[in-house]
Design a protein around this motif. Structure first.
Motif, PDB file in Angstrom:
ATOM      1  N   UNK A 286      33.220  50.457  30.108  1.00 32.09           N
ATOM      2  CA  UNK A 286      34.452  50.956  29.487  1.00 32.09           C
ATOM      3  C   UNK A 286      35.025  49.834  28.617  1.00 32.09           C
ATOM      4  N   UNK A 287      36.005  50.177  27.795  1.00 32.72           N
ATOM      5  CA  UNK A 287      36.716  49.162  27.015  1.00 32.72           C
ATOM      6  C   UNK A 287      37.836  48.584  27.871  1.00 32.72           C
ATOM      7  N   UNK A 288      37.842  47.264  28.019  1.00 28.75           N
ATOM      8  CA  UNK A 288      38.822  46.585  28.863  1.00 28.75           C
ATOM      9  C   UNK A 288      39.683  45.641  28.031  1.00 28.75           C
ATOM     10  N   UNK A 289      40.872  45.336  28.540  1.00 27.93           N
ATOM     11  CA  UNK A 289      41.702  44.340  27.871  1.00 27.93           C
ATOM     12  C   UNK A 289      41.128  42.950  28.159  1.00 27.93           C
ATOM     13  N   UNK A 290      41.762  41.907  27.643  1.00 27.83           N
ATOM     14  CA  UNK A 290      41.211  40.555  27.761  1.00 27.83           C
ATOM     15  C   UNK A 290      41.052  40.128  29.212  1.00 27.83           C
TER      16      UNK A 290
ATOM     17  N   UNK B  36      40.767  42.077  31.852  1.00 28.75           N
ATOM     18  CA  UNK B  36      39.713  42.892  32.447  1.00 28.75           C
ATOM     19  C   UNK B  36      38.338  42.451  32.005  1.00 28.75           C
ATOM     20  N   UNK B  37      38.221  42.080  30.735  1.00 29.13           N
ATOM     21  CA  UNK B  37      36.930  41.628  30.224  1.00 29.13           C
ATOM     22  C   UNK B  37      36.509  40.316  30.885  1.00 29.13           C
ATOM     23  N   UNK B  38      37.454  39.400  31.071  1.00 28.26           N
ATOM     24  CA  UNK B  38      37.128  38.131  31.732  1.00 28.26           C
ATOM     25  C   UNK B  38      36.673  38.387  33.173  1.00 28.26           C
ATOM     26  N   UNK B  39      37.359  39.300  33.839  1.00 27.05           N
ATOM     27  CA  UNK B  39      36.971  39.631  35.218  1.00 27.05           C
ATOM     28  C   UNK B  39      35.584  40.272  35.234  1.00 27.05           C
ATOM     29  N   UNK B  40      35.306  41.137  34.275  1.00 23.52           N
ATOM     30  CA  UNK B  40      34.006  41.808  34.202  1.00 23.52           C
ATOM     31  C   UNK B  40      32.881  40.796  34.013  1.00 23.52           C
ATOM     32  N   UNK B  41      33.100  39.832  33.148  1.00 23.56           N
ATOM     33  CA  UNK B  41      32.061  38.837  32.878  1.00 23.56           C
ATOM     34  C   UNK B  41      31.772  37.972  34.105  1.00 23.56           C
ATOM     35  N   UNK B  42      32.769  37.795  34.966  1.00 25.92           N
ATOM     36  CA  UNK B  42      32.607  36.928  36.144  1.00 25.92           C
ATOM     37  C   UNK B  42      32.455  37.714  37.437  1.00 25.92           C
ATOM     38  N   UNK B  43      32.319  39.017  37.343  1.00 25.78           N
ATOM     39  CA  UNK B  43      32.418  39.884  38.515  1.00 25.78           C
ATOM     40  C   UNK B  43      31.401  39.579  39.614  1.00 25.78           C
ATOM     41  N   UNK B  44      30.198  39.177  39.252  1.00 24.26           N
ATOM     42  CA  UNK B  44      29.159  38.962  40.261  1.00 24.26           C
ATOM     43  C   UNK B  44      29.106  37.532  40.780  1.00 24.26           C
TER      44      UNK B  44
ATOM     45  N   UNK C 231      35.354  40.307  41.032  1.00 25.51           N
ATOM     46  CA  UNK C 231      34.667  41.592  41.232  1.00 25.51           C
ATOM     47  C   UNK C 231      35.688  42.697  41.484  1.00 25.51           C
ATOM     48  N   UNK C 232      36.613  42.422  42.374  1.00 22.81           N
ATOM     49  CA  UNK C 232      37.654  43.405  42.683  1.00 22.81           C
ATOM     50  C   UNK C 232      38.501  43.708  41.447  1.00 22.81           C
ATOM     51  N   UNK C 233      38.931  42.662  40.750  1.00 22.55           N
ATOM     52  CA  UNK C 233      39.761  42.853  39.559  1.00 22.55           C
ATOM     53  C   UNK C 233      39.009  43.643  38.493  1.00 22.55           C
ATOM     54  N   UNK C 234      37.727  43.344  38.327  1.00 20.67           N
ATOM     55  CA  UNK C 234      36.934  44.015  37.297  1.00 20.67           C
ATOM     56  C   UNK C 234      36.810  45.506  37.574  1.00 20.67           C
ATOM     57  N   UNK C 235      36.489  45.861  38.804  1.00 26.10           N
ATOM     58  CA  UNK C 235      36.251  47.277  39.085  1.00 26.10           C
ATOM     59  C   UNK C 235      37.544  48.071  39.223  1.00 26.10           C
TER      60      UNK C 235
END
Length: 231
Positions: free
Chosen positions: A56-60, A62-70, A76-80
């Motif tokens: 999905x398209x995330x804000x800044x 959310x995007x930072x959390x997505x990149x570090x999620x694993x 991980x929690x913040x990203x999902x």
């Protein structure tokens, strides 16, 4: 054909699959308090389990959390939670309830041949490692299936500090097993992520992450194709 000296397996879509229970969505609402239909249920589950790429398209933030999620449980929690919010699940308590299901090892369904292939490899003295991009401890899923003692090593991204396809996570697994990577087989459902093992000279078997009811013997077939036919 020389049989592999060790076998590495991915987790999600390979040995286990997250298959939702209808009860998870009974009280869940999206948008302007709409109930979730079967199509959206399936899409939400895809977004929560897709191994690579943006869903999905995330804000800044959310995007930072997505990149570090694993690499970090908090990220991980913040990203999902951000993914669920962007998907229309606006009530925080609803998003958190669904997320908690995702990280609960008891929510994950083993493929029909998971126990058989793990026990079969153990009986043949072939060491096994699980290599997963993940930020929660999945070992309990193997305990519940009664196969934890068949896995010699778990290389989990949030513990290793590296994410597939980075060769470092595969290297950590083969080093722990004490084997030459060129003598190993990696089995997974992502050409991009799991296929990274080939950079170290490993053989690679690609599986389709179908529902568990539709994939009865792919694990057994994959190892057999590489010289490890199991009874």
């Amino acid at each position: 054909m020389t049989a592999p000296a060790a076998v590495l397996f991915d987790f999600s879509g390979t040995l286990f699959r997250l298959e939702e229970d209808e009860s998870w969505f009974t009280d869940l609402r999206v948008g302007d308090d709409e109930q979730i239909d079967g199509r959206l249920q399936a899409e939400l589950m895809r977004r929560m389990t897709q191994p690579v790429g943006s869903v999905v398209t995330l804000d800044d933030d959310g995007h930072r959390a997505w990149e570090a999620r694993d690499l970090d449980p908090a990220m991980h929690r913040a990203a999902y939670l951000a993914v669920l919010k962007a998907s229309g699940v606006h009530r925080v308590e609803h998003a958190e309830a669904l997320y908690d299901k995702v990280i609960d090892p008891s929510s994950w369904t083993p493929y029909p041949d998971t126990a058989r292939v793990l026990h079969g490899l153990a009986d043949r003295g072939v060491p096994v490692a699980v290599v997963s991009n993940i930020a929660f401890d999945l070992r309990a899923a193997f305990d519940l299936l009664g196969v934890h003692d068949t896995v010699a090593h778990y290389a989990l991204s949030f513990e290793v500090g590296a994410v597939k396809p980075d060769a470092a996570i595969f290297r950590s697994a083969v080093d722990a097993l004490g084997v030459d990577p060129a003598s190993c087989l990696m089995v997974g459902d992502s050409e991009e992520a799991d296929g990274g093992a080939q950079a170290l000279g490993m053989s690679f078997a690609l599986l389709d992450p179908l529902p568990t009811s539709e994939r009865p013997s792919a694990l057994l077939d994959a190892v057999a194709a590489h010289g490890l036919a199991l009874a």
